[in-house]
Scaffold this motif. Structure first.
Motif, PDB file in Angstrom:
ATOM      1  N   LYS A 169      24.181  34.489  33.076  1.00 60.41           N
ATOM      2  CA  LYS A 169      24.276  33.438  33.969  1.00 60.41           C
ATOM      3  C   LYS A 169      24.957  33.944  34.815  1.00 60.41           C
ATOM      4  N   VAL A 170      25.292  34.991  35.096  1.00 60.83           N
ATOM      5  CA  VAL A 170      26.052  35.449  36.403  1.00 60.83           C
ATOM      6  C   VAL A 170      24.422  36.341  36.846  1.00 60.83           C
ATOM      7  N   ARG A 171      23.405  36.766  36.187  1.00 62.02           N
ATOM      8  CA  ARG A 171      21.906  37.439  36.324  1.00 62.02           C
ATOM      9  C   ARG A 171      21.368  37.222  38.700  1.00 62.02           C
ATOM     10  N   GLY A 172      21.615  38.063  38.630  1.00 61.24           N
ATOM     11  CA  GLY A 172      20.568  37.511  39.673  1.00 61.24           C
ATOM     12  C   GLY A 172      21.798  37.389  41.129  1.00 61.24           C
ATOM     13  N   ILE A 173      22.562  37.741  40.925  1.00 63.97           N
ATOM     14  CA  ILE A 173      23.485  37.786  42.262  1.00 63.97           C
ATOM     15  C   ILE A 173      24.328  39.316  42.245  1.00 63.97           C
ATOM     16  N   GLY A 174      24.494  39.638  43.393  1.00 63.51           N
ATOM     17  CA  GLY A 174      25.023  41.168  43.986  1.00 63.51           C
ATOM     18  C   GLY A 174      25.824  41.978  43.183  1.00 63.51           C
ATOM     19  N   LYS A 175      25.778  43.190  44.253  1.00 65.15           N
ATOM     20  CA  LYS A 175      26.730  44.271  43.727  1.00 65.15           C
ATOM     21  C   LYS A 175      28.329  43.699  43.269  1.00 65.15           C
ATOM     22  N   GLU A 176      28.587  42.773  44.123  1.00 64.89           N
ATOM     23  CA  GLU A 176      29.757  42.121  44.462  1.00 64.89           C
ATOM     24  C   GLU A 176      30.249  40.923  44.374  1.00 64.89           C
ATOM     25  N   VAL A 177      31.331  40.599  42.737  1.00 61.94           N
ATOM     26  CA  VAL A 177      30.662  39.345  42.231  1.00 61.94           C
ATOM     27  C   VAL A 177      31.659  38.177  43.523  1.00 61.94           C
ATOM     28  N   VAL A 178      30.575  37.514  42.790  1.00 62.89           N
ATOM     29  CA  VAL A 178      31.403  36.352  44.540  1.00 62.89           C
ATOM     30  C   VAL A 178      32.492  35.099  44.346  1.00 62.89           C
ATOM     31  N   PRO A 179      33.474  34.982  44.805  1.00 62.75           N
ATOM     32  CA  PRO A 179      34.588  33.940  43.763  1.00 62.75           C
ATOM     33  C   PRO A 179      33.786  33.281  43.658  1.00 62.75           C
ATOM     34  N   LYS A 180      33.034  31.843  44.220  1.00 59.48           N
ATOM     35  CA  LYS A 180      32.260  30.847  43.860  1.00 59.48           C
ATOM     36  C   LYS A 180      31.842  30.832  42.181  1.00 59.48           C
ATOM     37  N   VAL A 181      30.785  31.790  42.776  1.00 53.72           N
ATOM     38  CA  VAL A 181      30.412  32.089  41.541  1.00 53.72           C
ATOM     39  C   VAL A 181      30.839  32.684  40.323  1.00 53.72           C
TER      40      VAL A 181
ATOM     41  N   LEU B  30      33.488  39.664  33.654  1.00 55.08           N
ATOM     42  CA  LEU B  30      33.232  40.066  35.112  1.00 55.08           C
ATOM     43  C   LEU B  30      33.765  41.028  35.642  1.00 55.08           C
ATOM     44  N   GLY B  31      34.063  41.793  34.993  1.00 56.36           N
ATOM     45  CA  GLY B  31      35.222  43.233  36.131  1.00 56.36           C
ATOM     46  C   GLY B  31      36.273  41.998  36.910  1.00 56.36           C
ATOM     47  N   VAL B  32      36.825  41.243  36.855  1.00 53.94           N
ATOM     48  CA  VAL B  32      37.159  40.189  38.118  1.00 53.94           C
ATOM     49  C   VAL B  32      39.446  39.946  37.209  1.00 53.94           C
TER      50      VAL B  32
ATOM     51  N   GLY C 158      40.275  34.657  30.277  1.00 50.70           N
ATOM     52  CA  GLY C 158      40.623  35.909  30.654  1.00 50.70           C
ATOM     53  C   GLY C 158      39.516  37.095  30.238  1.00 50.70           C
ATOM     54  N   GLU C 159      39.303  36.797  29.459  1.00 52.13           N
ATOM     55  CA  GLU C 159      37.890  37.236  28.557  1.00 52.13           C
ATOM     56  C   GLU C 159      37.008  37.719  29.256  1.00 52.13           C
ATOM     57  N   ILE C 160      36.690  36.015  30.013  1.00 52.35           N
ATOM     58  CA  ILE C 160      35.478  36.109  30.732  1.00 52.35           C
ATOM     59  C   ILE C 160      35.276  36.712  32.233  1.00 52.35           C
ATOM     60  N   CYS C 161      36.844  36.661  32.658  1.00 52.69           N
ATOM     61  CA  CYS C 161      37.258  37.596  33.321  1.00 52.69           C
ATOM     62  C   CYS C 161      36.831  38.964  33.473  1.00 52.69           C
ATOM     63  N   ARG C 162      37.072  39.244  31.705  1.00 54.99           N
ATOM     64  CA  ARG C 162      36.819  40.982  32.016  1.00 54.99           C
ATOM     65  C   ARG C 162      35.406  41.347  31.609  1.00 54.99           C
TER      66      ARG C 162
ATOM     67  N   ARG D 283      42.267  38.091  35.847  1.00 57.56           N
ATOM     68  CA  ARG D 283      41.899  36.331  35.821  1.00 57.56           C
ATOM     69  C   ARG D 283      43.184  35.947  36.928  1.00 57.56           C
ATOM     70  N   SER D 284      44.294  36.721  37.636  1.00 55.89           N
ATOM     71  CA  SER D 284      44.963  36.325  38.846  1.00 55.89           C
ATOM     72  C   SER D 284      44.262  36.104  39.808  1.00 55.89           C
ATOM     73  N   SER D 285      43.015  36.975  40.191  1.00 56.76           N
ATOM     74  CA  SER D 285      42.099  36.674  40.958  1.00 56.76           C
ATOM     75  C   SER D 285      41.478  35.130  41.202  1.00 56.76           C
ATOM     76  N   TYR D 286      41.083  35.302  40.011  1.00 54.27           N
ATOM     77  CA  TYR D 286      40.395  34.146  39.686  1.00 54.27           C
ATOM     78  C   TYR D 286      40.714  32.405  40.514  1.00 54.27           C
ATOM     79  N   TYR D 287      42.389  33.093  39.767  1.00 52.98           N
ATOM     80  CA  TYR D 287      43.687  31.384  39.811  1.00 52.98           C
ATOM     81  C   TYR D 287      43.442  31.134  41.152  1.00 52.98           C
ATOM     82  N   CYS D 288      43.394  32.407  41.757  1.00 44.91           N
ATOM     83  CA  CYS D 288      43.713  33.248  43.726  1.00 44.91           C
ATOM     84  C   CYS D 288      42.765  31.903  44.014  1.00 44.91           C
ATOM     85  N   TRP D 289      41.696  32.141  43.668  1.00 47.22           N
ATOM     86  CA  TRP D 289      40.219  31.516  44.101  1.00 47.22           C
ATOM     87  C   TRP D 289      40.124  30.057  43.797  1.00 47.22           C
ATOM     88  N   ARG D 290      40.395  30.071  42.578  1.00 47.62           N
ATOM     89  CA  ARG D 290      39.744  28.250  42.444  1.00 47.62           C
ATOM     90  C   ARG D 290      41.561  27.899  43.419  1.00 47.62           C
TER      91      ARG D 290
END
Length: 380
Positions: A94-106, A127-129, A121-125, A131-138
């Motif tokens: 699903k993440v294939r095709g985006i750039g080097k840095e993971v985009v928050p919206k993606v 993606l190298g992100v 937490g497993e998904i974020c791991r 979990r707290s960053s994900y909740y902040c972005w959301r």
């Protein structure tokens, strides 16, 4: 010191299910007789990180650092590894095709799609992100920042020019922002220039056969003292053709040439065998192409008493006399007469007639305005 309490796996899983159902921590602790809320947090942490196996470990048991979890059987271990790999594949599909840095919206979109089949937490791991960053972005997903507006404008400019421009040209058009900022935005979203593909160095050691004895010294005191050879493409006929030629550095004369449909060892051996009797110490220079480094070619060179010299990889200037000849041949025949598609027989005729003209008639300033053969005859 307080007594440690051991909770069954069923209690731990029930507590996790209640928390996932938004049941307050206090109510969960009272209903399941859990003494410390820290334990409940730890169980939730393990669950979100995909470490379900840790719920089975005895009280106070810590896995040895670096050895990973202990499993009841080899089958359980393989199942856990298989589950982990499937999760990784699902995320990266699903993440294939985006750039080097993971985009928050993606990230937000991916987590929403996958949270029913694997922990957040497993998904974020994967993606190298954090979990707290994900909740902040959301939490701030509905707020459009100035940075996102700027990135979108950069993206619109890249699309407008159909991704023909690199970050330097885009930054020249998008004033008020430094070059590095534009570069990061383009890398982040995969908006880099798509015209020229990056050339990557081949790994491994070069096929080093002979040292570079010529060292760009293209002067000679007598004929056949220094020779240079190379192969060039002739893409003007019904099929791809090749020209292998040998040039004498003394007067720029083509002393041997072969036109063929396949650039293999026999092709260059045919050119080599056309050479006349050579003086002692004659040097033959080439690049490190596979045909020149082949055992059969090296054996034939030694049999003729020739000393082999080779350029380093990626340095065509080390063999410039023959490179210049091949370029001149195409420029003064096919390109000059706008011949881009003809028959194979016509290509052979044009090349052979030009080499005859080049050796016998075409004058060169460096040869005192004489042709190569005239210069050689006068020198003799």
């Amino acid at each position: 010191m307080g007594t440690r309490v051991s909770y069954p796996v069923e209690v731990k899983m029930k507590a996790i299910e209640m928390r996932l159902a938004k049941v307050p921590v206090k109510e969960v602790m009272e209903k399941l007789s859990i003494r410390n809320k820290t334990q409940l947090k730890r169980w939730m942490h393990w669950y979100r990180n995909g470490e379900i196996h840790r719920l089975h470990q005895p009280v106070g048991k810590q896995y040895t650092f670096g050895k990973g979890p202990e499993y009841g059987s080899e089958t359980a271990k393989l199942q856990a590894e298989n589950r982990y790999l499937k999760q990784q594949i699902e995320v990266f599909k699903k993440v294939r095709g985006i750039g080097k840095e993971v985009v928050p919206k993606v990230v937000i979109q991916l987590v929403e799609e996958l949270k029913n089949v694997m922990p957040v937490g497993e998904i974020c791991r994967h993606l190298g992100v954090g979990r707290s960053s994900y909740y902040c972005w959301r939490k701030n997903a509905d707020q459009i920042t100035q940075k996102e507006i700027r990135d979108q404008q950069i993206g619109d400019m890249c699309k407008q020019h159909k991704f023909r421009y690199g970050y330097r040209k885009i930054s020249a058009l998008y004033t008020g922002v430094c070059v590095k900022t534009v570069q990061r935005a383009m890398q982040k979203y995969g908006w880099q220039c798509r015209v020229k593909v990056k050339k990557r160095k081949r790994t491994g050691q070069p096929a080093y056969v002979a040292p570079n004895l010529l060292e760009r010294d293209f002067s000679a005191s007598s004929p056949l003292e220094k020779l240079v050879t190379d192969i060039t493409y002739l893409p003007f006929g019904q099929s791809m053709m090749y020209l292998s030629s040998i040039l004498d550095v003394f007067n720029g004369e083509i002393v041997a040439q072969t036109i063929g449909f396949k650039q293999d060892t026999d092709f260059v051996l045919d050119t080599l065998n056309q050479l006349p009797d050579l003086p002692e110490g004659c040097i033959l220079h080439s690049d490190q192409g596979s045909v020149y480094t082949s055992y059969a070619y090296q054996k034939a060179v030694k049999k003729k008493g020739i000393t082999m010299s080779m350029s380093r990889k990626g340095t065509p200037a080390d063999n410039s006399p023959i490179e210049t000849f091949h370029s001149t041949l195409k420029s003064e025949t096919f390109y000059l007469d706008n011949i881009y598609r003809t028959t194979n027989a016509c290509v052979i005729q044009i090349v052979e007639e030009y080499i005859t003209y080049y050796n016998n008639i075409r004058i060169q300033t460096k040869l005192n305005s004489q042709s190569p053969i005239q210069y050689r005859q006068l020198a003799a």
